[in-house]
Write a protein that holds these residues in place. Sequence first.
Motif, PDB file in Angstrom:
ATOM      1  N   PHE A 184      43.985  48.619  51.228  1.00 50.22           N
ATOM      2  CA  PHE A 184      43.633  48.269  52.596  1.00 50.22           C
ATOM      3  C   PHE A 184      44.823  48.372  53.547  1.00 50.22           C
ATOM      4  O   PHE A 184      44.766  47.922  54.681  1.00 50.22           O
ATOM      5  CB  PHE A 184      43.004  46.868  52.629  1.00 50.22           C
ATOM      6  N   GLN A 185      45.902  48.956  53.071  1.00 51.45           N
ATOM      7  CA  GLN A 185      47.102  49.237  53.858  1.00 51.45           C
ATOM      8  C   GLN A 185      47.601  48.023  54.645  1.00 51.45           C
ATOM      9  O   GLN A 185      48.027  48.136  55.791  1.00 51.45           O
ATOM     10  CB  GLN A 185      46.880  50.423  54.812  1.00 51.45           C
TER      11      GLN A 185
ATOM     12  N   LYS B 220      35.882  52.013  49.045  1.00 50.24           N
ATOM     13  CA  LYS B 220      36.874  50.944  48.860  1.00 50.24           C
ATOM     14  C   LYS B 220      36.394  49.943  47.809  1.00 50.24           C
ATOM     15  O   LYS B 220      37.165  49.532  46.937  1.00 50.24           O
ATOM     16  CB  LYS B 220      37.144  50.234  50.180  1.00 50.24           C
ATOM     17  N   VAL B 221      35.125  49.557  47.885  1.00 51.97           N
ATOM     18  CA  VAL B 221      34.569  48.616  46.903  1.00 51.97           C
ATOM     19  C   VAL B 221      34.689  49.205  45.496  1.00 51.97           C
ATOM     20  O   VAL B 221      35.133  48.528  44.558  1.00 51.97           O
ATOM     21  CB  VAL B 221      33.100  48.264  47.238  1.00 51.97           C
ATOM     22  N   GLN B 222      34.314  50.446  45.345  1.00 58.48           N
ATOM     23  CA  GLN B 222      34.385  51.109  44.044  1.00 58.48           C
ATOM     24  C   GLN B 222      35.830  51.188  43.542  1.00 58.48           C
ATOM     25  O   GLN B 222      36.102  50.912  42.368  1.00 58.48           O
ATOM     26  CB  GLN B 222      33.783  52.507  44.136  1.00 58.48           C
ATOM     27  N   GLN B 223      36.756  51.543  44.414  1.00 62.41           N
ATOM     28  CA  GLN B 223      38.162  51.652  44.019  1.00 62.41           C
ATOM     29  C   GLN B 223      38.714  50.311  43.551  1.00 62.41           C
ATOM     30  O   GLN B 223      39.405  50.246  42.531  1.00 62.41           O
ATOM     31  CB  GLN B 223      39.008  52.171  45.191  1.00 62.41           C
ATOM     32  N   VAL B 224      38.415  49.242  44.292  1.00 62.06           N
ATOM     33  CA  VAL B 224      38.917  47.920  43.931  1.00 62.06           C
ATOM     34  C   VAL B 224      38.327  47.473  42.599  1.00 62.06           C
ATOM     35  O   VAL B 224      39.048  46.984  41.716  1.00 62.06           O
ATOM     36  CB  VAL B 224      38.624  46.893  45.048  1.00 62.06           C
ATOM     37  N   ARG B 225      37.035  47.642  42.436  1.00 62.64           N
ATOM     38  CA  ARG B 225      36.393  47.225  41.181  1.00 62.64           C
ATOM     39  C   ARG B 225      36.969  47.984  39.984  1.00 62.64           C
ATOM     40  O   ARG B 225      37.251  47.398  38.939  1.00 62.64           O
ATOM     41  CB  ARG B 225      34.889  47.439  41.251  1.00 62.64           C
TER      42      ARG B 225
ATOM     43  N   GLN C  28      50.225  39.900  55.869  1.00 62.68           N
ATOM     44  CA  GLN C  28      48.774  39.909  56.100  1.00 62.68           C
ATOM     45  C   GLN C  28      48.032  39.813  54.768  1.00 62.68           C
ATOM     46  O   GLN C  28      47.029  39.100  54.662  1.00 62.68           O
ATOM     47  CB  GLN C  28      48.355  41.165  56.852  1.00 62.68           C
ATOM     48  N   ALA C  29      48.520  40.512  53.747  1.00 62.81           N
ATOM     49  CA  ALA C  29      47.879  40.461  52.426  1.00 62.81           C
ATOM     50  C   ALA C  29      47.928  39.045  51.859  1.00 62.81           C
ATOM     51  O   ALA C  29      46.955  38.572  51.257  1.00 62.81           O
ATOM     52  CB  ALA C  29      48.545  41.452  51.486  1.00 62.81           C
TER      53      ALA C  29
ATOM     54  N   ALA D 157      36.239  33.611  49.604  1.00 68.67           N
ATOM     55  CA  ALA D 157      36.063  35.009  50.002  1.00 68.67           C
ATOM     56  C   ALA D 157      37.009  35.307  51.160  1.00 68.67           C
ATOM     57  O   ALA D 157      37.362  34.413  51.930  1.00 68.67           O
ATOM     58  CB  ALA D 157      34.624  35.278  50.418  1.00 68.67           C
ATOM     59  N   GLY D 158      37.397  36.577  51.244  1.00 65.40           N
ATOM     60  CA  GLY D 158      38.280  36.988  52.328  1.00 65.40           C
ATOM     61  C   GLY D 158      37.972  38.406  52.759  1.00 65.40           C
ATOM     62  O   GLY D 158      37.680  39.279  51.929  1.00 65.40           O
ATOM     63  N   LEU D 159      38.037  38.635  54.049  1.00 62.75           N
ATOM     64  CA  LEU D 159      37.744  39.942  54.627  1.00 62.75           C
ATOM     65  C   LEU D 159      38.935  40.876  54.432  1.00 62.75           C
ATOM     66  O   LEU D 159      40.035  40.602  54.893  1.00 62.75           O
ATOM     67  CB  LEU D 159      37.432  39.799  56.118  1.00 62.75           C
ATOM     68  N   ALA D 160      38.675  41.990  53.741  1.00 65.36           N
ATOM     69  CA  ALA D 160      39.717  42.987  53.516  1.00 65.36           C
ATOM     70  C   ALA D 160      39.714  44.050  54.603  1.00 65.36           C
ATOM     71  O   ALA D 160      40.744  44.649  54.895  1.00 65.36           O
ATOM     72  CB  ALA D 160      39.537  43.629  52.147  1.00 65.36           C
TER      73      ALA D 160
END
Length: 113
Positions: free
Chosen positions: A57-58, A90-95, A63-64, A76-79
């Motif tokens: 998420f650069q 992005k969801v697929q990459q993180v999982r 911020q991270a 929960a937190g907004l990426a």
Amino acid sequence: MNLSESPVSPMAARHQEESVIQTERPVTAPPPLYKVILLNDDFTPMEFVIHVLERFFQMGREQAMTVMLKVHNEGAGLAGIYPRDVAETKVQQVREFAHNHQHPLQCVMEEDK
């Protein structure tokens, strides 16, 4: 009567025949955007979540850390917010990244309303 006898020059005659018709473009709504959200679990290390936020998420370190603490404290937190195809990727990459590193970190998306 041919064009050579016409009081209008051949260029002007051609220009008149090629009139431009302007049509109004329909106004379309922008495509919907989707929130990418990281979910808290009791096993994924905080440092790993920070690394995910920086890598996918650069985000800068500060911020991270802020988002990671939100995930940790609030569940929960907004990426980020993206068009559908980007959010799905992005969801697929993180999982996949979490799975490959043997962490149960979950990432989901929902329409931004």
